[in-house]
Design an enzyme around this catalytic site. Sequence first.
Site, PDB file in Angstrom:
ATOM      1  N   VAL A  46       0.664  -1.110  -0.060  1.00 57.91           N
ATOM      2  CA  VAL A  46       0.618  -0.161  -0.024  1.00 57.91           C
ATOM      3  C   VAL A  46       1.123   1.332  -0.375  1.00 57.91           C
ATOM      4  O   VAL A  46       0.559   2.143  -0.401  1.00 57.91           O
ATOM      5  CB  VAL A  46      -1.354  -0.191   0.778  1.00 57.91           C
ATOM      6  CG1 VAL A  46      -1.429   1.021   1.108  1.00 57.91           C
ATOM      7  CG2 VAL A  46      -1.802  -1.030   0.998  1.00 57.91           C
ATOM      8  N   CYS A  47       2.304   1.343   0.727  1.00 60.17           N
ATOM      9  CA  CYS A  47       3.014   2.541   0.791  1.00 60.17           C
ATOM     10  C   CYS A  47       3.276   3.174  -0.507  1.00 60.17           C
ATOM     11  O   CYS A  47       3.466   3.957  -0.203  1.00 60.17           O
ATOM     12  CB  CYS A  47       4.433   2.005   1.554  1.00 60.17           C
ATOM     13  SG  CYS A  47       4.107   1.634   3.545  1.00 60.17           S
ATOM     14  N   PRO A  48       3.549   2.172  -1.391  1.00 59.70           N
ATOM     15  CA  PRO A  48       4.169   2.876  -2.393  1.00 59.70           C
ATOM     16  C   PRO A  48       2.903   3.508  -3.409  1.00 59.70           C
ATOM     17  O   PRO A  48       2.966   4.903  -4.235  1.00 59.70           O
ATOM     18  CB  PRO A  48       4.926   1.899  -3.589  1.00 59.70           C
ATOM     19  CG  PRO A  48       4.375   0.317  -2.746  1.00 59.70           C
ATOM     20  CD  PRO A  48       4.222   1.219  -1.418  1.00 59.70           C
ATOM     21  N   GLU A  50       0.565   5.230  -1.872  1.00 57.01           N
ATOM     22  CA  GLU A  50       0.271   6.445  -0.793  1.00 57.01           C
ATOM     23  C   GLU A  50       1.317   7.037  -1.198  1.00 57.01           C
ATOM     24  O   GLU A  50       0.648   8.299  -1.363  1.00 57.01           O
ATOM     25  CB  GLU A  50       0.349   5.878  -0.038  1.00 57.01           C
ATOM     26  CG  GLU A  50      -0.763   5.068   1.095  1.00 57.01           C
ATOM     27  CD  GLU A  50      -0.853   5.499   2.189  1.00 57.01           C
ATOM     28  OE1 GLU A  50      -1.890   5.834   2.653  1.00 57.01           O
ATOM     29  OE2 GLU A  50       0.058   4.627   3.000  1.00 57.01           O
ATOM     30  N   LEU A  51       2.575   7.236  -1.689  1.00 55.61           N
ATOM     31  CA  LEU A  51       3.807   7.681  -0.992  1.00 55.61           C
ATOM     32  C   LEU A  51       3.671   8.405  -3.151  1.00 55.61           C
ATOM     33  O   LEU A  51       3.344   9.478  -3.321  1.00 55.61           O
ATOM     34  CB  LEU A  51       4.994   6.971  -1.222  1.00 55.61           C
ATOM     35  CG  LEU A  51       5.421   6.941  -0.166  1.00 55.61           C
ATOM     36  CD1 LEU A  51       6.347   6.487   0.218  1.00 55.61           C
ATOM     37  CD2 LEU A  51       4.387   7.625   1.026  1.00 55.61           C
TER      38      LEU A  51
END
Length: 187
Positions: A46-48, A50-51
Amino acid sequence: MALIGTEVKPFAAKAFHNGDFIDVTEENFKGKWSVVCFYPADFTFVCPTELGDLQDQYATLKDLGVEVYSVSTDTHFTHKAWHDHSETINKIEYIMIGDPSQKISRNFEVLNEEDGLAERGTFIIDPDGVIQTVEINAGGIGRDASSLVNKIKAAQYVRKNPGEVCPAKWEEGSETLTPGLDLVGKI
């Protein structure tokens, strides 16, 4: 979670930014608006997304006088490696802070002590270094960076116009409210 209205606590960290390693402290958050976006870890799922979404809003945020900082408990070296190996992360122009000591995550009360990772926390900080908004999401729920734009505009409006407040779904140019006895029970 009593961070609203408090000044960012002192810290010193290394960060990856535009191909270089830089030093960042709480002093970087003063003199301009800042968004600090905590996320669990580099090289995850999920992190990439969002970023990358935050990068898509970066030019708009910069136009509003906002600097963006992402933070995870990874090192600045890991941020560089991720930047070098991910098409999404390679596009990031904002500052990526490493927090391997977990001090920043603790200062912002987003550290998950069990796994040593930061929760998905988003903070808007005013030019005095004071936290104005806090949003925390569960690990499986990604954030939408476009919602930051209106929150920043509302925070900037309220700062420039003491005594006025922005109602729900407020957008730049729409009506605000001036709290007082004449509004009690009429909204």
